[in-house]
Design a protein around this motif. Structure first.
Motif: not given
Length: 218
Positions: A7-13, A52-54, A82-83
């Protein structure tokens, strides 16, 4: 292929045992400072953490992830799906030394190129590593020169290459960037935990930039 969801805050990696990320990737993501209108290319993208971080903090207009290893590109494609980023986040599987790969993006199209490339020179102990680790850690398939040459092809005039590299290669890196008219403008030194020396550095080079560099500690 087995994978894990991160989990990267609101996104999935999606990551795997072979293709993960470290603090250096997050530092580079912070250092990149992309703008919302930017077209961004991430070279040696691995699992795709930097683009994705960006998208999590300040989404660029369009991002490309260029990666040689098929298992890593599979993870990036899973992350994109997924995002729901298919319209703005593209993955390109291929060798960045191949002009046919770079032409899929376009010459002088990018505002920003990022890279967290292999840190170590070939034939310096990689015999103990798995094939995926050799590719990620040692410059058997990608050198600093390869990265800078690709960035020179991709960047617009005034665009920036932002890269992370191990501290002992700072002089080598700046010399190569200047050969390609990517003038170093900012260098951030990352200290070692065990000493007062630098462990890594982050560097920003501007295509066609004037001489003059800002140097700071993280």
């Amino acid at each position: 292929m087995s994978y894990e969801e991160f989990g990267l805050n609101r996104l999935k990696l999606f990551i795997s045992e072979e293709h993960r990320f470290g603090t250096d990737s997050l530092l580079l993501g912070q250092f990149a400072a992309e703008k919302k209108a930017d077209i961004v290319v991430d070279l040696c993208s691995g699992c795709g953490i930097i683009p994705l971080f960006m998208f999590d903090k300040s989404p660029p207009a369009l991002a490309y992830a260029v990666e040689l290893q098929a298992k890593a590109t599979d993870l990036i494609e899973r992350t994109i799906k997924a995002n729901n980023l298919g319209g703005v986040f593209k993955v390109i599987k291929g060798d960045l030394r191949d002009n046919a790969v770079l032409r899929q993006i376009g010459r002088e199209r990018a505002d920003l190129v990022t890279a967290n490339p292999p840190y170590f020179i070939r034939n310096s102990g990689f015999e103990r590593d798995a094939d995926s680790q050799k590719t990620a850690r040692y410059d058997t398939d990608c050198t600093i020169t390869d990265i800078v040459a690709a960035a020179d092809y991709l960047l617009k005039f005034g665009g920036c290459l932002k890269m992370c590299m191990t501290a002992p290669r700072l002089a080598e890196c700046t010399a190569i960037m200047r050969e390609y008219s990517l003038e170093p403008k900012k260098i951030t030194l990352i200290p070692s935990k065990s000493s007062k020396t630098a462990r890594l550095f982050l560097i920003s080079g501007k295509k066609g930039g004037k001489t003059g560099v800002q140097i700071e500690w993280k």
